[in-house]
Scaffold this active site. Sequence first.
Site, short mmCIF file in Angstrom:
data_model
loop_
_atom_site.label_atom_id
_atom_site.label_comp_id
_atom_site.label_asym_id
_atom_site.label_seq_id
_atom_site.Cartn_x
_atom_site.Cartn_y
_atom_site.Cartn_z
N ARG A 10 72.01 26.37 58.93
CA ARG A 10 71.01 26.49 59.97
C ARG A 10 69.69 26.03 59.38
O ARG A 10 69.41 26.29 58.21
CB ARG A 10 70.94 27.99 60.33
CG ARG A 10 70.06 28.33 61.48
CD ARG A 10 70.18 29.83 61.79
NE ARG A 10 68.86 30.37 62.00
CZ ARG A 10 68.56 31.65 61.98
NH1 ARG A 10 69.50 32.55 61.74
NH2 ARG A 10 67.34 32.06 62.21
N SER A 193 64.46 21.94 56.17
CA SER A 193 65.04 21.15 55.07
C SER A 193 65.06 21.89 53.74
O SER A 193 64.92 21.28 52.67
CB SER A 193 64.29 19.82 54.89
OG SER A 193 64.24 19.14 56.12
N ARG A 194 65.21 23.19 53.81
CA ARG A 194 65.33 24.05 52.60
C ARG A 194 64.07 24.08 51.74
O ARG A 194 64.11 24.49 50.59
CB ARG A 194 66.54 23.59 51.73
CG ARG A 194 67.89 23.66 52.48
CD ARG A 194 68.21 25.09 52.87
NE ARG A 194 69.51 25.27 53.50
CZ ARG A 194 69.69 25.48 54.81
NH1 ARG A 194 68.66 25.51 55.65
NH2 ARG A 194 70.89 25.68 55.29
N LEU A 195 62.93 23.63 52.30
CA LEU A 195 61.67 23.69 51.54
C LEU A 195 60.95 24.98 51.92
O LEU A 195 59.87 24.98 52.53
CB LEU A 195 60.82 22.44 51.82
CG LEU A 195 61.46 21.14 51.30
CD1 LEU A 195 60.60 19.94 51.66
CD2 LEU A 195 61.66 21.21 49.79
#
Length: 216
Positions: A10, A193-195
């Site tokens: 997600r 984006s996992r940042l």
Amino acid sequence: MTQSLADMRRDYTRDGLSEAQAPTEPFTLFRQWFDDALHTEQLPVEPNAMTLATVDAEGRPHCRVLLLKGLDQLGFTFFSNYDSAKGEQLVARPYAAMTFFWPALERQVRIEGRVERVTADESDAYFQVRPLGSRLGAWASPQSRVIRDRTELEALLTETEQRFLDQAPHCPPHWGGYRLLPERIEFWQGRASRLHDRLNYRLQADGLWQRERLAP
Ligand SMILES: Cc1cc2nc3c(=O)[nH]c(=O)nc-3n(C[C@H](O)[C@H](O)[C@H](O)COP(=O)(O)O)c2cc1C
């Protein structure tokens, strides 16, 4: 399985966490996030449920879900059986880590530090506001011990009910609170984006909190 685990993901886009929003100490932010969770997480999620990790004398980790029952200027309080597995682990190694996950908010909080038992008066005060069934259960259940079957537990409960027929159950000596005195509290806000944003508070020797950003 209808969906492969590798394909489950997600993207987190709900919010961010900037230094400008973060106070100089972590308790205010925890209360604010907890309040957000109370108003946002859908039932039956319990926003005060957290995973508590402890280690045993051999250094092996153990974790389980518990409910946070108090927060004051000293730390984070939970209640359990002092003779349970976690109780024994906390005698051997009085340190723990707790993790809260509030999925609707895309937030995680990690808290680590030393653990102390609360005073007998504090345990008793909380014990007295628990429903009768929970109070009897605390007397009846030898938490974490092997029992033969459900019938044994029910027999222990019946015995306890008989014992307290004419008197309200008081707080058992083997049951009570623990307070985790935080040395580190990390606030994690999911980002695209996992940042993700990670703001970490570390307690310093002078009693002040050092705030730092960690890479996601
Ligand atoms: C949602 C939820 C809340 C729980 N709350 C508590 C709690 O507040 N205190 C407690 O002793 N166990 C609680 N438990 C049970 C613990 O997860 C665990 O089974 C129990 O404390 C025994 O752990 P131990 O054998 O590691 O000592 C809860 C479990 C769940 C799923």
